[in-house]
Design a protein around this motif. Structure first.
Motif, PDB file in Angstrom:
ATOM      1  N   PRO A 326       0.835  -1.206   0.000  1.00 47.93           N
ATOM      2  CA  PRO A 326       0.000   0.000   0.000  1.00 47.93           C
ATOM      3  C   PRO A 326       0.866   1.250   0.000  1.00 47.93           C
ATOM      4  O   PRO A 326       1.908   1.298   0.674  1.00 47.93           O
ATOM      5  CB  PRO A 326      -0.811  -0.129   1.294  1.00 47.93           C
ATOM      6  N   ALA A 327       0.460   2.254  -0.751  1.00 43.39           N
ATOM      7  CA  ALA A 327       1.220   3.502  -0.844  1.00 43.39           C
ATOM      8  C   ALA A 327       0.290   4.677  -0.603  1.00 43.39           C
ATOM      9  O   ALA A 327      -0.879   4.659  -0.992  1.00 43.39           O
ATOM     10  CB  ALA A 327       1.878   3.626  -2.216  1.00 43.39           C
ATOM     11  N   LEU A 328       0.830   5.713   0.030  1.00 43.28           N
ATOM     12  CA  LEU A 328       0.072   6.921   0.337  1.00 43.28           C
ATOM     13  C   LEU A 328       0.482   8.026  -0.622  1.00 43.28           C
ATOM     14  O   LEU A 328       1.675   8.294  -0.808  1.00 43.28           O
ATOM     15  CB  LEU A 328       0.345   7.353   1.781  1.00 43.28           C
ATOM     16  N   LEU A 329      -0.498   8.655  -1.246  1.00 42.41           N
ATOM     17  CA  LEU A 329      -0.220   9.733  -2.196  1.00 42.41           C
ATOM     18  C   LEU A 329      -1.071  10.945  -1.841  1.00 42.41           C
ATOM     19  O   LEU A 329      -2.284  10.957  -2.054  1.00 42.41           O
ATOM     20  CB  LEU A 329      -0.527   9.267  -3.621  1.00 42.41           C
ATOM     21  N   THR A 330      -0.421  11.963  -1.270  1.00 40.09           N
ATOM     22  CA  THR A 330      -1.113  13.199  -0.893  1.00 40.09           C
ATOM     23  C   THR A 330      -0.301  14.399  -1.380  1.00 40.09           C
ATOM     24  O   THR A 330       0.852  14.258  -1.792  1.00 40.09           O
ATOM     25  CB  THR A 330      -1.292  13.307   0.637  1.00 40.09           C
ATOM     26  N   GLY A 331      -0.893  15.561  -1.302  1.00 36.80           N
ATOM     27  CA  GLY A 331      -0.225  16.764  -1.778  1.00 36.80           C
ATOM     28  C   GLY A 331       0.959  17.187  -0.945  1.00 36.80           C
ATOM     29  O   GLY A 331       1.792  17.970  -1.402  1.00 36.80           O
ATOM     30  N   SER A 332       1.070  16.692   0.276  1.00 32.15           N
ATOM     31  CA  SER A 332       2.140  17.145   1.164  1.00 32.15           C
ATOM     32  C   SER A 332       3.381  16.260   1.121  1.00 32.15           C
ATOM     33  O   SER A 332       4.333  16.498   1.866  1.00 32.15           O
ATOM     34  CB  SER A 332       1.619  17.207   2.602  1.00 32.15           C
ATOM     35  N   LEU A 333       3.376  15.221   0.266  1.00 32.61           N
ATOM     36  CA  LEU A 333       4.562  14.375   0.169  1.00 32.61           C
ATOM     37  C   LEU A 333       5.764  15.196  -0.306  1.00 32.61           C
ATOM     38  O   LEU A 333       5.635  16.092  -1.148  1.00 32.61           O
ATOM     39  CB  LEU A 333       4.326  13.229  -0.811  1.00 32.61           C
ATOM     40  N   LYS A 334       6.941  14.856   0.203  1.00 35.23           N
ATOM     41  CA  LYS A 334       8.157  15.510  -0.285  1.00 35.23           C
ATOM     42  C   LYS A 334       8.385  15.109  -1.739  1.00 35.23           C
ATOM     43  O   LYS A 334       7.956  14.048  -2.186  1.00 35.23           O
ATOM     44  CB  LYS A 334       9.343  15.097   0.576  1.00 35.23           C
ATOM     45  N   ALA A 335       9.050  15.952  -2.472  1.00 33.99           N
ATOM     46  CA  ALA A 335       9.220  15.753  -3.910  1.00 33.99           C
ATOM     47  C   ALA A 335       9.815  14.386  -4.230  1.00 33.99           C
ATOM     48  O   ALA A 335       9.364  13.696  -5.159  1.00 33.99           O
ATOM     49  CB  ALA A 335      10.085  16.869  -4.493  1.00 33.99           C
TER      50      ALA A 335
END
Length: 679
Positions: A326-335
């Motif tokens: 499982p992976a988390l993808l949100t706008g606040s992830l580091k580049a």
């Protein structure tokens, strides 16, 4: 006049015919001037006398007075600030027999007086049951009645029956024209009900025909994915949890899996109260998708909720988390993290993708997307939901389309479900996990805060945690409710100086919110002061107390969602609503919250208090402009209309039979309305 009528949505004579009364006045009971009851609308018959006009001492109020006499007694009549037209009309009627209609009160001297009476000039021909219409400035009741009466005369020959005789006979429905006229001029209360039921049924039937047709178009047989279910799938799935599934979870899992077996696209809504285990249930579909070599994605409305799902999935999967990655993808992830996640999603190395609206960004490419799950679906616009769904079509335009599972923790009233989501299949988790205790809810006045805080201090001393929720971030002069920043400082300074307290609100950066939530989950923060940003997505079993400041400023459903943040573990939990409860509406909401924990019951009460026009999803379903139907009251009619619509569309998908030619254009208009509001 056209502009005034337009404010009421009236642009034609047909609109006037369908501008139905909001109520009726029963003028069948006629009293003499000396025997009138007080404080109830009555008709009084007699001779009109003593018409006069004068200015009050302040010279800013025009007073028209008169009397109606039966020869023995006289009833005083008074009108305030009416123009010369009324005065001229009354003088024309002086010494003639009239009927006046209105409520009788007592003047300062103790004599009966009727204020603002309506004058009926011909007692022998005036209607006994009189319609009362919704009006706008510059249009009076008599004028509107005249407009409607003329429109009915004109439109009569243009009203063509829309339902075949066989349907009208089967359901005991009146003819269309008889019903329209009966709405304005019913011959009895029973006559009104017959007319209303006929028109309500047709409105609901047209809606259901449009929704069933839409569902048929969306199915696209053969374009979905027929998932293979391994023999040991259910055994393996249940082995992930140290507790048994509830009956509602078992039933919903079976419904989801049965849909995913079929080659048609699943289009299902999963309903469940807060804490009922929807995430666990959705995981069954996501795992089945992954076991077929495809990807599953779940989109949440907030980063807090997305991260909660991510942590929950990793916890539930245990050792198998390394298999499905499982992976988390949100706008606040580091580049760097975002770049790596995007690569893994595109290559298929990641099978379970959990994220926010960041999932629909242009740079996101899926390898083989087989299932789309949208949590708290009412918080997303239809375009956002569709954008994620279309990611699969971008990857393979001619390939199969993914299944769609929508989830909501806002229970939809049973009377609305068939109407709002007529184009979806519905699964309902109506049982709670064992061991959960109902949250005890109390309504306290602001002056009782010190007592509430003493009780909270006792809970914290036992190792438990708490939320304190405010409707505002900063103090506002315009709104008298406690600001979160102000209250947080007050709690730290005056009541709980020995305990760690943190403030959470929507204007903080994602990193700051994550740091605060991590501290709260670990138990380092004992009291979390927050705005309604924690309404969904926060699951801390050790948090057993929820204090909601200015609780009257929240709606019923929102209060229920906030309360759902506690009661997540086996310990007894509490919800304290702090409010003066000044208005009758706010008192009703607070009393309902203290009476029940049942989300479906609360949603029914919310519908009763607010009406369907203010509820989520209603606008998109074409429900907000019903003229005769009432969703709360017409549940039985709605079910009949839905069953008939299904049978009709199954036999005649295009409504091409001569029986449906008149109603077909209304269905087309309703379909266009639904499409316009959902795209």
């Amino acid at each position: 006049m056209e502009a005034r009528l337009a404010k009421l949505g009236i642009h034609s004579t047909r609109d006037l015919c369908e501008h139905y009364p909001m109520r009726y006045e029963d003028r069948s009971k006629v009293y003499s001037a000396g025997a009138v009851p007080f404080d109830t609308p009555v008709s009084v018959r007699g001779t009109l006398i003593s018409v006069s006009q004068k200015q009050t001492r302040r010279r800013n109020i025009t007073l028209i007075t008169a009397g109606v006499t039966d020869g023995l007694d006289t009833l005083s009549l008074v009108w305030f600030n009416h123009g010369n037209y009324l005065l001229a009309r009354l003088r024309k009627l002086e010494d003639r027999n009239v009927t006046v209609y209105g409520s009788v009160t007592m003047d300062r001297a103790g004599y009966p007086v009727m204020i603002g009476a309506e004058i009926l000039e011909d007692p022998d021909t005036d209607e006994v049951i009189v319609p009362v219409y919704n009006l706008t400035d510059g249009i009076g009741q008599n004028q509107m009645r005249s407009f409607v009466r003329k429109a009915l005369e004109y439109e009569r020959e243009f009203y063509h029956e829309t339902l075949p005789l066989s349907v009208r006979e089967e359901y005991g429905l009146e003819g269309l024209w008889e019903a329209v006229r009966g709405m304005h001029y019913p011959d009895s209360p029973e006559g009104f009900l017959r007319a209303r039921d006929r028109l309500a049924f047709e409105e609901l039937f047209v809606l259901q025909l449009a929704l069933v047709q839409r569902k048929q178009r969306q199915k696209l047989p053969g374009r979905g994915i027929s998932f293979r279910v391994p023999d040991d799938f259910f055994t393996e799935f249940r082995s992930l949890f140290p507790f048994p599934l509830t009956e509602g979870q078992k039933r919903s899992v079976m419904e989801i899996v049965a849909d995913m077996r079929k080659p048609d696209c699943m289009n299902r809504l999963l309903q469940g109260d807060v804490g009922s285990g929807k995430t666990l249930t959705a995981l069954a579909g996501m795992l089945l998708c992954c076991k077929n070599g495809m990807q599953a994605a779940i989109m949440a409305p907030t980063e807090i909720l997305a991260e909660q799902h991510y942590l929950s999935f990793r916890s539930m999967l245990g050792d198998k988390a390394d298999v499905f990655r499982p992976a988390l993808l949100t706008g606040s992830l580091k580049a760097s993290e975002r770049k790596k996640t995007l690569e893994d999603v595109e290559s298929g190395a990641v099978q379970l993708v959990i994220g926010t609206h960041a999932l629909i960004a242009d740079k996101v490419r899926f390898h083989r997307l087989g299932l789309v799950v949208v949590d708290e679906q009412h918080r997303f616009g239809v375009r956002q939901r569709t954008a994620l769904y279309d990611k699969a079509r971008d990857a393979s335009p001619l390939g199969p389309r993914p299944d769609l599972l929508l989830m909501t923790a806002t229970p939809i009233p049973r009377t609305l479900t068939n109407a709002v989501y007529g184009d979806l299949d519905i699964s309902v988790i109506d049982t709670m996990p064992p061991g959960r205790q109902p949250v005890r809810t109390h309504w306290k006045k602001p002056e009782e805060r010190p007592r509430v805080y003493r009780a909270l201090k006792s809970l914290i001393a036992q190792g438990q945690q708490a939320y304190v929720v405010c409707p505002l971030i900063e103090e506002s002069e315009a709104i008298t409710s406690r600001a979160a920043t102000e209250l947080c400082e007050e709690l730290k300074r005056d009541f709980f100086p020995e305990y760690p307290i943190a403030l959470l609100h929507g204007q903080q950066s994602a990193d700051e919110k994550e740091r605060i939530m991590t501290s709260f989950r670990k138990g380092d923060v004992k009291i979390l002061v927050s705005t309604s940003v924690i309404e969904v997505g926060v699951d801390v079993a050790n948090a057993t107390c929820m204090i909601i400041e200015s609780a009257d400023r929240f709606g019923l459903s929102q209060l229920h969602q906030l309360r759902g943040r506690v009661g997540r573990g086996s310990q007894q939990s509490y919800c304290i609503l702090i409010s003066e409860g000044v208005t009758e509406d706010s008192r009703k909401r607070l009393e309902i919250m203290t009476r029940t924990n049942n989300g479906f019951e609360i949603s029914e009460e919310d519908l009763r208090l607010r009406g369907p026009g203010e509820l989520s999803g209603v606008r998109q379903s074409g429900l907000s402009d019903f003229k005769a139907a009432d969703i709360f009251r017409d549940g039985a009619l709605l079910q009949k209309a839905k069953e008939l619509a299904r049978s009709i569309i199954e036999a005649d998908p295009g409504l091409d039979s001569p029986d449906w030619q008149q109603i077909k254009r209304f269905v087309a208009a309703k379909s266009a309305e639904i499409e316009a509001t959902t795209n």
